[in-house]
Motif scaffolding. Structure first.
Motif, mmCIF file in Angstrom:
data_model
loop_
_atom_site.group_PDB
_atom_site.id
_atom_site.type_symbol
_atom_site.label_atom_id
_atom_site.label_comp_id
_atom_site.label_asym_id
_atom_site.label_seq_id
_atom_site.Cartn_x
_atom_site.Cartn_y
_atom_site.Cartn_z
ATOM 1 N N MET A 1 42.571 58.473 33.176
ATOM 2 C CA MET A 1 41.861 57.783 34.236
ATOM 3 C C MET A 1 42.501 56.421 34.459
ATOM 4 N N GLU A 2 42.766 56.114 35.702
ATOM 5 C CA GLU A 2 43.379 54.836 36.038
ATOM 6 C C GLU A 2 42.311 53.741 36.065
ATOM 7 N N THR A 3 42.628 52.601 35.433
ATOM 8 C CA THR A 3 41.686 51.486 35.429
ATOM 9 C C THR A 3 42.130 50.436 36.432
ATOM 10 N N HIS A 4 41.166 49.784 37.023
ATOM 11 C CA HIS A 4 41.430 48.740 38.000
ATOM 12 C C HIS A 4 40.728 47.466 37.543
ATOM 13 N N ASN A 5 41.516 46.539 37.016
ATOM 14 C CA ASN A 5 40.944 45.281 36.538
ATOM 15 C C ASN A 5 40.293 44.513 37.677
ATOM 16 N N ILE A 6 39.389 43.625 37.303
ATOM 17 C CA ILE A 6 38.615 42.853 38.264
ATOM 18 C C ILE A 6 39.063 41.403 38.191
ATOM 19 N N HIS A 7 39.323 40.808 39.342
ATOM 20 C CA HIS A 7 39.777 39.422 39.421
ATOM 21 C C HIS A 7 38.747 38.573 40.154
ATOM 22 N N ILE A 8 38.515 37.375 39.647
ATOM 23 C CA ILE A 8 37.712 36.371 40.323
ATOM 24 C C ILE A 8 38.707 35.408 40.959
ATOM 25 N N VAL A 9 38.691 35.339 42.280
ATOM 26 C CA VAL A 9 39.711 34.570 43.007
ATOM 27 C C VAL A 9 39.067 33.612 44.010
ATOM 28 N N PRO A 10 39.740 32.482 44.281
ATOM 29 C CA PRO A 10 39.222 31.568 45.301
ATOM 30 C C PRO A 10 39.443 32.145 46.698
ATOM 31 N N THR A 11 38.558 31.775 47.619
ATOM 32 C CA THR A 11 38.726 32.185 49.012
ATOM 33 C C THR A 11 39.185 30.994 49.842
ATOM 34 N N ARG A 12 39.583 31.243 51.050
ATOM 35 C CA ARG A 12 40.069 30.176 51.931
ATOM 36 C C ARG A 12 38.980 29.181 52.315
ATOM 37 N N ASN A 13 37.724 29.613 52.295
ATOM 38 C CA ASN A 13 36.639 28.739 52.738
ATOM 39 C C ASN A 13 35.876 28.102 51.562
ATOM 40 N N ASN A 14 36.571 27.859 50.454
ATOM 41 C CA ASN A 14 36.017 27.211 49.259
ATOM 42 C C ASN A 14 34.963 28.031 48.543
ATOM 43 N N GLY A 15 34.939 29.325 48.762
ATOM 44 C CA GLY A 15 34.063 30.218 48.020
ATOM 45 C C GLY A 15 34.867 30.980 46.987
ATOM 46 N N TRP A 16 34.259 31.999 46.439
ATOM 47 C CA TRP A 16 34.906 32.823 45.411
ATOM 48 C C TRP A 16 34.659 34.284 45.723
ATOM 49 N N ALA A 17 35.579 35.122 45.288
ATOM 50 C CA ALA A 17 35.473 36.546 45.580
ATOM 51 C C ALA A 17 35.803 37.375 44.349
ATOM 52 N N ILE A 18 35.267 38.584 44.339
ATOM 53 C CA ILE A 18 35.642 39.587 43.355
ATOM 54 C C ILE A 18 36.653 40.493 44.044
ATOM 55 N N ALA A 19 37.817 40.630 43.439
ATOM 56 C CA ALA A 19 38.855 41.513 43.960
ATOM 57 C C ALA A 19 39.185 42.540 42.878
ATOM 58 N N VAL A 20 39.173 43.794 43.246
ATOM 59 C CA VAL A 20 39.480 44.876 42.317
ATOM 60 C C VAL A 20 40.906 45.319 42.566
ATOM 61 N N GLU A 21 41.706 45.355 41.504
ATOM 62 C CA GLU A 21 43.101 45.773 41.632
ATOM 63 C C GLU A 21 43.180 47.125 42.324
ATOM 64 N N GLY A 22 44.133 47.244 43.232
ATOM 65 C CA GLY A 22 44.380 48.513 43.894
ATOM 66 C C GLY A 22 43.515 48.778 45.107
ATOM 67 N N THR A 23 42.605 47.855 45.450
ATOM 68 C CA THR A 23 41.740 48.099 46.604
ATOM 69 C C THR A 23 42.208 47.352 47.843
ATOM 70 N N GLY A 24 43.142 46.416 47.686
ATOM 71 C CA GLY A 24 43.697 45.721 48.833
ATOM 72 C C GLY A 24 42.865 44.579 49.384
#
Length: 72
Positions: A1-24
């Motif tokens: 099973m392929e795993t997709h790590n989860i990243h907490i990243v800044p957004t352009r509007n000074n917020g934060w986002a959850i980004a999952v590897e491989g989802t674009g």
């Protein structure tokens, strides 16, 4: 099973986002890094993957492993 790590990243509007590897892209947005980390940690625990926390400059600040594989 392929795993997709989860990243907490800044957004352009000074917020934060959850980004999952491989989802674009980001899957959800939060006003603070702490809120994004809390939500991302819950998802990482459920999915048994790494949580990668980025700072406001985009560099990795720290990681947390929730890969709790049990068995031989």
């Amino acid at each position: 099973m392929e795993t997709h790590n989860i990243h907490i990243v800044p957004t352009r509007n000074n917020g934060w986002a959850i980004a999952v590897e491989g989802t674009g892209g980001a899957t959800s947005h939060y006003p603070s890094q702490a809120e994004a980390i809390a939500a991302g940690a819950m998802k990482a625990k459920r999915d048994k993957v790494e949580l990668v926390i980025h700072g406001s400059d985009g560099a990795v600040q720290r990681t947390a492993s929730f890969d709790q594989t049990i068995g031989p």
